[in-house]
Structure formats: structure tokens, C-alpha cells
Design a protein around this motif. Structure first.
Motif, mmCIF file in Angstrom:
data_model
loop_
_atom_site.group_PDB
_atom_site.id
_atom_site.type_symbol
_atom_site.label_atom_id
_atom_site.label_comp_id
_atom_site.label_asym_id
_atom_site.label_seq_id
_atom_site.Cartn_x
_atom_site.Cartn_y
_atom_site.Cartn_z
ATOM 1 N N LEU A 71 34.972 40.052 43.576
ATOM 2 C CA LEU A 71 33.560 40.027 43.170
ATOM 3 C C LEU A 71 32.955 41.423 43.164
ATOM 4 C CD1 LEU A 71 32.256 36.927 45.163
ATOM 5 C CD2 LEU A 71 32.418 37.102 42.675
ATOM 6 N N ASN A 72 33.627 42.362 43.829
ATOM 7 C CA ASN A 72 33.078 43.709 43.983
ATOM 8 C C ASN A 72 33.376 44.568 42.757
ATOM 9 O OD1 ASN A 72 32.036 43.220 46.596
ATOM 10 N ND2 ASN A 72 34.068 43.511 47.466
ATOM 11 N N GLN A 73 32.816 44.146 41.655
ATOM 12 C CA GLN A 73 32.874 44.890 40.400
ATOM 13 C C GLN A 73 31.634 44.512 39.599
ATOM 14 O OE1 GLN A 73 35.887 43.328 37.546
ATOM 15 N NE2 GLN A 73 36.402 41.853 39.169
ATOM 16 N N ARG A 74 31.264 45.360 38.684
ATOM 17 C CA ARG A 74 30.067 45.078 37.898
ATOM 18 C C ARG A 74 30.256 43.798 37.097
ATOM 19 N NH1 ARG A 74 25.861 48.601 36.834
ATOM 20 N NH2 ARG A 74 24.490 47.980 35.123
ATOM 21 N N TRP A 75 29.265 42.892 37.180
ATOM 22 C CA TRP A 75 29.360 41.620 36.490
ATOM 23 C C TRP A 75 28.865 41.792 35.052
ATOM 24 C CZ3 TRP A 75 26.693 38.048 40.680
ATOM 25 C CH2 TRP A 75 27.482 38.060 41.826
ATOM 26 N N THR A 76 29.801 41.938 34.146
ATOM 27 C CA THR A 76 29.476 42.104 32.731
ATOM 28 C C THR A 76 29.906 40.850 31.965
ATOM 29 O OG1 THR A 76 31.637 43.065 32.155
ATOM 30 C CG2 THR A 76 29.936 44.581 33.007
ATOM 31 N N LYS A 77 29.627 40.842 30.672
ATOM 32 C CA LYS A 77 30.025 39.695 29.855
ATOM 33 C C LYS A 77 31.543 39.580 29.776
ATOM 34 C CE LYS A 77 29.813 42.168 25.425
ATOM 35 N NZ LYS A 77 29.223 42.183 24.074
ATOM 36 N N ASP A 78 32.251 40.688 30.069
ATOM 37 C CA ASP A 78 33.715 40.641 30.075
ATOM 38 C C ASP A 78 34.275 40.265 31.439
ATOM 39 O OD1 ASP A 78 33.997 41.419 27.370
ATOM 40 O OD2 ASP A 78 33.718 43.522 27.917
ATOM 41 N N THR A 79 33.675 40.780 32.524
ATOM 42 C CA THR A 79 34.246 40.537 33.852
ATOM 43 C C THR A 79 33.853 39.171 34.430
ATOM 44 O OG1 THR A 79 32.395 41.667 34.966
ATOM 45 C CG2 THR A 79 34.321 42.999 34.371
ATOM 46 N N LYS A 80 32.683 38.668 34.080
ATOM 47 C CA LYS A 80 32.254 37.391 34.650
ATOM 48 C C LYS A 80 33.220 36.240 34.303
ATOM 49 C CE LYS A 80 27.725 36.512 34.579
ATOM 50 N NZ LYS A 80 26.318 36.508 34.115
ATOM 51 N N PRO A 81 33.654 36.104 33.048
ATOM 52 C CA PRO A 81 34.638 35.049 32.768
ATOM 53 C C PRO A 81 35.950 35.252 33.527
ATOM 54 C CG PRO A 81 33.636 35.828 30.729
ATOM 55 C CD PRO A 81 33.201 36.784 31.800
ATOM 56 N N GLY A 167 35.457 44.061 58.496
ATOM 57 C CA GLY A 167 36.746 44.620 58.881
ATOM 58 C C GLY A 167 36.773 46.090 58.528
ATOM 59 N N ASN A 168 37.888 46.732 58.774
ATOM 60 C CA ASN A 168 38.003 48.163 58.493
ATOM 61 C C ASN A 168 38.337 48.461 57.038
ATOM 62 O OD1 ASN A 168 37.380 49.097 61.108
ATOM 63 N ND2 ASN A 168 39.433 48.554 61.816
ATOM 64 N N GLN A 169 38.389 47.420 56.223
ATOM 65 C CA GLN A 169 38.469 47.553 54.769
ATOM 66 C C GLN A 169 37.432 46.608 54.182
ATOM 67 O OE1 GLN A 169 42.758 46.699 54.550
ATOM 68 N NE2 GLN A 169 43.054 48.768 53.751
ATOM 69 N N GLY A 170 37.431 46.453 52.863
ATOM 70 C CA GLY A 170 36.467 45.562 52.245
ATOM 71 C C GLY A 170 35.084 46.177 52.157
ATOM 72 N N ALA A 171 34.053 45.331 52.285
ATOM 73 C CA ALA A 171 32.675 45.782 52.056
ATOM 74 C C ALA A 171 32.105 46.595 53.217
ATOM 75 C CB ALA A 171 31.778 44.570 51.794
ATOM 76 N N TYR A 172 32.546 46.315 54.441
ATOM 77 C CA TYR A 172 31.888 46.907 55.602
ATOM 78 C C TYR A 172 31.950 48.442 55.632
ATOM 79 C CZ TYR A 172 30.494 47.701 60.447
ATOM 80 O OH TYR A 172 29.857 48.148 61.573
#
Length: 297
Positions: A71-81, A167-172
Motif C-alpha cells: 500500500l506504500n506507493q502513490r495510489w494512481t489509476k494504474d497502481t490502485k487496480p 518494527g525496525n523496517q516498514g512504516a515506523y
């Protein structure tokens, strides 16, 4: 136990497989691409290999499906599908394989997200709360869970609705970065809720869901004590000995992230009633303790 993880090379999957290897379980990780090196204690198989030989998954105690586009990417008309379809495809692909087995898994643990509840400043959501498609993320989750209920209807199914995993990776680490640079502060008005869970508790909760036959249906994978964005930021500042003072305007985040900014600017207060009713005990129920553990790990 004999256990399989779809998406086992991802953020949560890596920690889960390490946890189970230490316990001496037989682990199969299902990946998209073949790898020459097999990690110790793990058997890697590809989706294509399973399509031609599904019986590699015979007699599993459980399969955990964490697969899906980030989910950690820009939600565009290409990425959302792609985000939506990757989740639905993983469910149907796994379902097709399990349908061919003589001895099906005793449980399927299917990933989902607290985004299924939509966003709210005033409501508290538990597993009995109504869900509906009111925005992109809730629509993804509703369809995701619906597909899982359809395809895994012959075994015990647990739908793990995950909050922000610390965690020590991901969003945090990204959430910490402004504080480390000395410019941390509230995002938007700071009143939006953050439903979070420490990675250790995330892994333990999945393990608990596998081991406990009374657990089924949706389970919120969140701490019992969600916090507002302001309190979340103040706790980061306290742990890192940095100020909490520099506000980030909503319009700036919307310009930078587009629709994906809803993940940060809005939120939901989700609580883990089902897990607690089933007897699960959190190692890190309080944010302060969770952040100090990550700092010192």
C-alpha cells in the motif's frame, strides 16, 4: 507443525518464519520467483511449482496468506487496480491449489487491514462493527475478505485485520525520521487515530490464531490502546529525546502523497476484542514500552 506462508519474504512474513523456525516447525514459503539459495529451515516453492504440483501443500497445519502489492506507493489509476487485484489473485490462486489437496490445511490465516472499517474520529471499531466500501482502502479490504470467505469455506478461516505494524523496517522508521532530523510534529490536526501493534505481538497473534481452534473470523491485530497522531508523535519524541513541535499541514501531505495520504491524515480506532476474549496476551500493549523496545533492539 507443518506451516506455509504466502508472502513469506515480506516485512511480516520474514519475522513470522524466523519465529516458527526457532520453534522447530517445518516451514514452506510460497514466492513468485525461484531462488537458488534455500534459507536454513525453510523450503521455498513458487506459485508456478504449486500449480503443477499442489500436493506439496498436503497435510498442512495452517497456511498464512500475506501476499499482495504494498500500500506504500502513490495510489494512481494504474497502481490502485494492481493493489486490489494482487490481493484477490493471491486468494483465488491459493484457493485453486487447496481445492486439489486430499488433506487440506486445518486453518487458513488470511491477511486483511483495519482500513476495512473506513475512517472515523469518534467511533471505536471491534470485530463486530459493520463494514462497507466507503473509500478505496475499505473497498479493497471488503472484496479481499469476501473472496477469502468464498474460497476458504471448508476450513477454519481467521481474517487478521492489521493496523500499523511497528518494527525496525516498514512504516515506523519513516515515521521516526522527522524526529531524528529535529522537525517532528503533528500531522494535520493530530487528532486522527493510529491503531498500531508491535511486530512481536503481530507474529505471536498469528501463531496464536493457528494454535487456537476457537479463534475464527475477523481478528483485529492492534494494541488494546490506540492513540492519536499527536500522542504517537509525542511518544516518538520522548523515546528519541527529540522535540515534537513542527506541524505538517494536511495540504502538503496531500500534494506529496495524493490519495494515499488518507493512511496518515485519517485513521480509525480499532481494538482487539476478539483476541483478548480468546485469551491472547500482548507483550507490548502500551506504545511507550513498544517504542523503547524497538529503540534498544
Amino acid at each position: 507443525m507443518k506451516l506455509a506462508i504466502c508472502g513469506g519474504t515480506g516485512f511480516i512474513g520474514r519475522h513470522l518464519s524466523e519465529y516458527w523456525i526457532k520453534q522447530g516447525h517445518e516451514i514452506i514459503i510460497i514466492t513468485r520467483k525461484a531462488r537458488t539459495n534455500q534459507p536454513d529451515g525453510i523450503k521455498l516453492v513458487t506459485w508456478d511449482e504449486l500449480s503443477s504440483n499442489p500436493h506439496l501443500l498436503e497435510s498442512l497445519d495452517a497456511v498464512v496468506n500475506l501476499a499482495g502489492e504494498s500500500l506504500n506507493q502513490r495510489w494512481t489509476k494504474d497502481t490502485k487496480p494492481k493493489i486490489k487485484q494482487s490481493r484477490l489473485d493471491s486468494v483465488h490462486r491459493l484457493g485453486n491449489i487447496l481445492d486439489q489437496l486430499t488433506n487440506k490445511p486445518q486453518a487458513v490465516i488470511q491477511s486483511s487491514a483495519v482500513g476495512i472499517y473506513g475512517t472515523s474520529r469518534k467511533d471505536t471499531f471491534n470485530e463486530s462493527s459493520e463494514v462497507e466500501s466507503i473509500d478505496f482502502l475499505s473497498d479493497v479490504c471488503v472484496q479481499w475478505e469476501s473472496a477469502a470467505r468464498q474460497r476458504f469455506n471448508t476450513t477454519r478461516l481467521v481474517l487478521v485485520r492489521t493496523g500499523v505494524v511497528l518494527g525496525n523496517q516498514g512504516a515506523y522508521p519513516l515515521m521516526q525520521l522527522p524526529y531524528k532530523l529535529g522537525v517532528g510534529g503533528p500531522i494535520g490536526d493530530g487528532e486522527q487515530w493510529v491503531s498500531w501493534i508491535h511486530m512481536n505481538d503481530m507474529v505471536k497473534l498469528i501463531d496464536y490464531a493457528v494454535r487456537n481452534p476457537e479463534m475464527s473470523g475477523p481478528v483485529n491485530a492492534t494494541s488494546p490502546y490506540p492513540v492519536t497522531n499527536t500522542d504517537f508523535g509525542k511518544t516518538i519524541g520522548k523515546v528519541l529525546h527529540r522535540p515534537h513541535w513542527f506541524p505538517v499541514p494536511s495540504f502538503m501531505l496531500k500534494a506529496l502523497l495524493g490519495e494515499m495520504s488518507i493512511l496518515i491524515l485519517e485513521g480509525q480506532k480499532a481494538v482487539p476484542d476478539k483476541a483478548e476474549e480468546c485469551g491472547f496476551q500482548f507483550d507490548y500493549p502500551h506504545l511507550n514500552d513498544a517504542m523503547y523496545q524497538l529503540k534498544n533492539s
